[in-house]
Design an enzyme around this catalytic site. Structure first.
Site, mmCIF file in Angstrom:
data_model
loop_
_atom_site.group_PDB
_atom_site.id
_atom_site.type_symbol
_atom_site.label_atom_id
_atom_site.label_comp_id
_atom_site.label_asym_id
_atom_site.label_seq_id
_atom_site.Cartn_x
_atom_site.Cartn_y
_atom_site.Cartn_z
ATOM 1 N N LYS A 283 1.016 -1.322 0.070
ATOM 2 C CA LYS A 283 0.028 -0.035 0.002
ATOM 3 C C LYS A 283 0.897 1.210 -0.113
ATOM 4 O O LYS A 283 1.592 1.381 1.088
ATOM 5 C CB LYS A 283 -0.841 0.074 1.077
ATOM 6 C CG LYS A 283 -1.793 1.355 1.485
ATOM 7 C CD LYS A 283 -2.389 1.300 2.855
ATOM 8 C CE LYS A 283 -2.963 2.738 3.331
ATOM 9 N NZ LYS A 283 -3.664 2.596 4.642
ATOM 10 N N ASP A 288 -2.816 10.353 3.715
ATOM 11 C CA ASP A 288 -4.158 9.931 3.556
ATOM 12 C C ASP A 288 -4.984 10.872 4.624
ATOM 13 O O ASP A 288 -4.798 10.830 5.734
ATOM 14 C CB ASP A 288 -4.168 8.526 4.318
ATOM 15 C CG ASP A 288 -5.660 8.064 4.397
ATOM 16 O OD1 ASP A 288 -6.587 8.643 3.788
ATOM 17 O OD2 ASP A 288 -5.830 7.020 5.314
ATOM 18 N N LYS A 295 -10.380 12.682 8.242
ATOM 19 C CA LYS A 295 -9.901 12.254 9.591
ATOM 20 C C LYS A 295 -9.956 13.415 10.528
ATOM 21 O O LYS A 295 -9.801 14.623 9.935
ATOM 22 C CB LYS A 295 -8.329 11.788 9.486
ATOM 23 C CG LYS A 295 -8.311 10.338 8.917
ATOM 24 C CD LYS A 295 -6.620 10.294 8.600
ATOM 25 C CE LYS A 295 -6.426 8.867 7.768
ATOM 26 N NZ LYS A 295 -6.946 7.731 8.610
ATOM 27 N N ASP A 306 1.397 6.636 5.494
ATOM 28 C CA ASP A 306 0.609 5.629 5.086
ATOM 29 C C ASP A 306 1.089 4.665 4.013
ATOM 30 O O ASP A 306 0.470 4.023 3.359
ATOM 31 C CB ASP A 306 -0.823 6.260 4.931
ATOM 32 C CG ASP A 306 -2.050 5.389 5.288
ATOM 33 O OD1 ASP A 306 -1.681 4.509 5.945
ATOM 34 O OD2 ASP A 306 -3.109 5.602 4.721
ATOM 35 N N ASP A 365 -12.379 6.417 4.280
ATOM 36 C CA ASP A 365 -10.983 6.310 4.869
ATOM 37 C C ASP A 365 -10.651 4.884 5.004
ATOM 38 O O ASP A 365 -9.439 4.571 5.432
ATOM 39 C CB ASP A 365 -11.172 6.876 6.187
ATOM 40 C CG ASP A 365 -9.786 7.278 6.978
ATOM 41 O OD1 ASP A 365 -8.883 7.174 6.320
ATOM 42 O OD2 ASP A 365 -9.712 7.273 8.424
ATOM 43 N N GLU A 367 -9.451 3.050 2.413
ATOM 44 C CA GLU A 367 -8.867 3.052 1.130
ATOM 45 C C GLU A 367 -7.942 2.310 0.862
ATOM 46 O O GLU A 367 -7.570 1.612 -0.269
ATOM 47 C CB GLU A 367 -8.689 4.620 0.712
ATOM 48 C CG GLU A 367 -7.168 5.025 1.093
ATOM 49 C CD GLU A 367 -6.687 5.065 2.620
ATOM 50 O OE1 GLU A 367 -5.480 4.791 3.073
ATOM 51 O OE2 GLU A 367 -7.546 5.000 3.411
ATOM 52 N N ARG A 369 -7.259 -1.093 1.647
ATOM 53 C CA ARG A 369 -7.596 -2.201 1.165
ATOM 54 C C ARG A 369 -8.226 -2.056 -0.233
ATOM 55 O O ARG A 369 -8.185 -3.130 -1.174
ATOM 56 C CB ARG A 369 -8.862 -2.877 1.907
ATOM 57 C CG ARG A 369 -10.253 -1.811 2.076
ATOM 58 C CD ARG A 369 -11.013 -2.187 3.311
ATOM 59 N NE ARG A 369 -10.404 -1.707 4.437
ATOM 60 C CZ ARG A 369 -10.889 -1.758 5.544
ATOM 61 N NH1 ARG A 369 -11.901 -2.383 5.800
ATOM 62 N NH2 ARG A 369 -10.379 -1.246 6.647
#
Length: 516
Positions: A283, A288, A295, A306, A365, A367, A369
């Site tokens: 990833k 993010d 968030k 991230d 959020d 995201e 996956r």
């Protein structure tokens, strides 16, 4: 950092600082609950029994007063410096505690070596020599982990400070016993250097702020690394991502003005068998915000990290190229930002992944996956027979395991066995979590095949079963490193900031397939 290996008598080593490890040989743990019980009962607490981790009469004589005074106990990460040590040519002798003798392994060697470097850096000592300890698993393990620990400890995250001071230790000598096989130890030193430098390369990437490491820049850094070590690297942008119908990946990218990058790195060594082909998928969310499901502001600056899973794959591929195992490997990083805008996806949207599965977006959020779903499926189309992904995926994993362990999920026992073998060498801490059918039931959608989140409970497992939908029967491991990719405070052996977790385990995972 210049690192060399010599065979010498410890007393004859000329250096700014000679480093030796000390162990506590006390039968009982002097730090456990028995200590409190004994104190409450008025009994004398068990005393430590410190001894050096190398047998040498001159050294033992030199540290005798430190041991007698209680300054050296063998307690893990304890340090004591002796200036102008008697009988030694070294200017200083640094004694580093490495914990209980009964649990002394290469993992403790790595941390003890790191503790030595972290202790020397503020003193502006630029060179030192490590005495190879007596280790049950052998001198090769000791040499390798000394080098790994020293390199990792020398890293500091203050890249952009205008008053930054160079406290790096520039020269390290590893002092081996005269009778040891020097060629094998030199090979161990080389391995340690490659692994330590690759872990630090990953940490450099994770440490970069998002304005200095966009998805495009991450791709460029990966390409430059690949060109240097001899890997083939492909970089694909928005047009190719849409052409390949990577709808899950693109859905995350569409809200940002920064273009996404699909980074594909190929390691295809001469003489490697056609199978297995290992797929390493990371990833790479370079920042993010959470997207429309934004968030909270508190702590959002940390979300530059991230992309730690993707960075781990890039660092691991660097090491694999240099260590040259006879195993085919493909590294894939799905790099993107997750931003809110008029173009961003919204809760309630339905996206179609590369596999054809439909996904209802419940929370933008969740995201990571989404990008991994297309990355994992794409790896299968490239012929990968085994898959492993890494991601700072869920806060739920941090709630479950804290900052001590990362989570690991597996759909195949043989692949998991390879990973546990890798952990024995890497020293990294992972804890297996479940993938039961009940978690899949939590993410069933009324309008699509699956939802991208299953609610609050069991969040690490619902995220993992989401990914499992895109690997089918391919042996697969998922590493959730959300709680361990960033050190929340300085440790004796490593600086606060990016940890580089996963790199060592990924390297050893790949090497475990060699000759299979």
């Amino acid at each position: 950092m210049d690192i060399r290996l010599i065979a010498a008598n410890p007393a004859e080593v000329e250096t700014e600082c000679l480093v030796v490890f000390a162990l506590d040989h006390a039968a009982k743990d002097t730090a456990n609950k028995d200590l409190t019980k004994n104190n409450q009962a008025g009994k004398e607490a068990p005393k430590p029994e410190p001894r050096l981790a190398i047998k040498d009469s001159v050294l033992e004589k030199a540290v005798a007063e430190l041991v007698a005074s209680g300054e050296v106990t063998g307690k893990a990460f304890e340090t004591a410096v002796l200036h102008r040590p008697q009988g030694l040519k070294a200017k200083r002798l640094l004694v580093v505690g490495a914990g209980k003798a009964k649990s002394f392994t290469h993992a403790e060697v790595r941390k003890a070596a790191g503790s030595a470097i972290r202790a020397l850096k503020p003193k502006a000592i630029k060179s030192c020599a490590f005495l190879v300890p007596d280790l049950t698993s052998g001198a090769e393990d000791a040499v390798r982990t000394i080098v790994e620990g020293a390199l990792v400890a020398d890293f500091d995250p203050d890249t952009y400070r205008s008053d930054r001071k160079d406290q790096s230790v520039r020269d390290i000598t590893v002092v081996a016993p005269s009778g040891a096989d020097q060629s094998k130890l030199q090979n161990a030193l080389t391995q340690g250097r490659v692994i330590g430098e690759s872990q630090n390369f990953t940490r450099e990437l994770v440490n970069e702020p998002s304005n200095r490491l966009t998805p495009t820049m991450l791709g460029d850094r990966a390409k430059k690394m690949c060109d240097t070590v001899g890997l083939k690297c492909e970089l694909m942008g928005p047009d190719k991502i849409r052409e390949m119908k990577m709808g899950a990946f693109w859905s995350v990218s569409q809200g940002s003005d920064e273009e996404p990058r699909l980074i594909v790195m190929h390691y295809d060594p001469p003489g490697a068998p056609e199978k297995p082909v290992l797929g390493l998928v990371g990833k790479g969310i370079t920042f993010d915000t959470g997207g429309i499901s934004i968030k909270p502001a508190d702590g959002m600056e940390k979300m530059k990290y991230d992309m730690a899973g993707g960075a781990a794959m890039i660092g691991a591929m660097r090491a694999i190229a240099l260590l040259k195992p006879k195993v085919k490997v493909i590294g894939i990083v799905c790099a993107s930002e997750n931003m809110p805008s008029g173009k961003a996806q919204k809760p309630g949207d339905v996206q179609i992944a590369m596999s054809g599965k439909s996904i209802e977006i419940i929370n933008t959020d969740a995201e990571g996956r989404l990008v991994l779903a297309d990355g994992l499926y794409y790896a299968r189309t490239l012929g990968c027979t085994h898959l492993i992904d890494a991601a700072t995926l869920t806060g739920a994993c941090v709630v479950a395991l804290g900052y001590a362990n990362a989570g690991v999920f597996a759909n195949d026992e043989d692949a998991y066995k390879h990973f546990t073998t890798a952990l024995q060498r890497s020293g990294e801490k992972f804890w297996r979590l479940p993938l039961d059918q009940e978690y899949l039931d939590q993410i069933r959608s009324n309008i699509a095949d699956i939802m991208n989140t299953g609610g609050r409970w069991g969040g690490a497992s619902t995220a993992a079963v989401f990914l499992k939908e895109f690997v089918d029967d391919t042996p697969w491991l998922h590493l959730d490193i959300a709680g361990t990719a960033w050190m929340e405070e300085n440790k004796s052996w490593i600086a606060k900031g990016p940890s580089g977790i996963g790199v060592r385990s990924l390297i050893e995972f790949v090497r475990s397939f060699e000759g299979k």
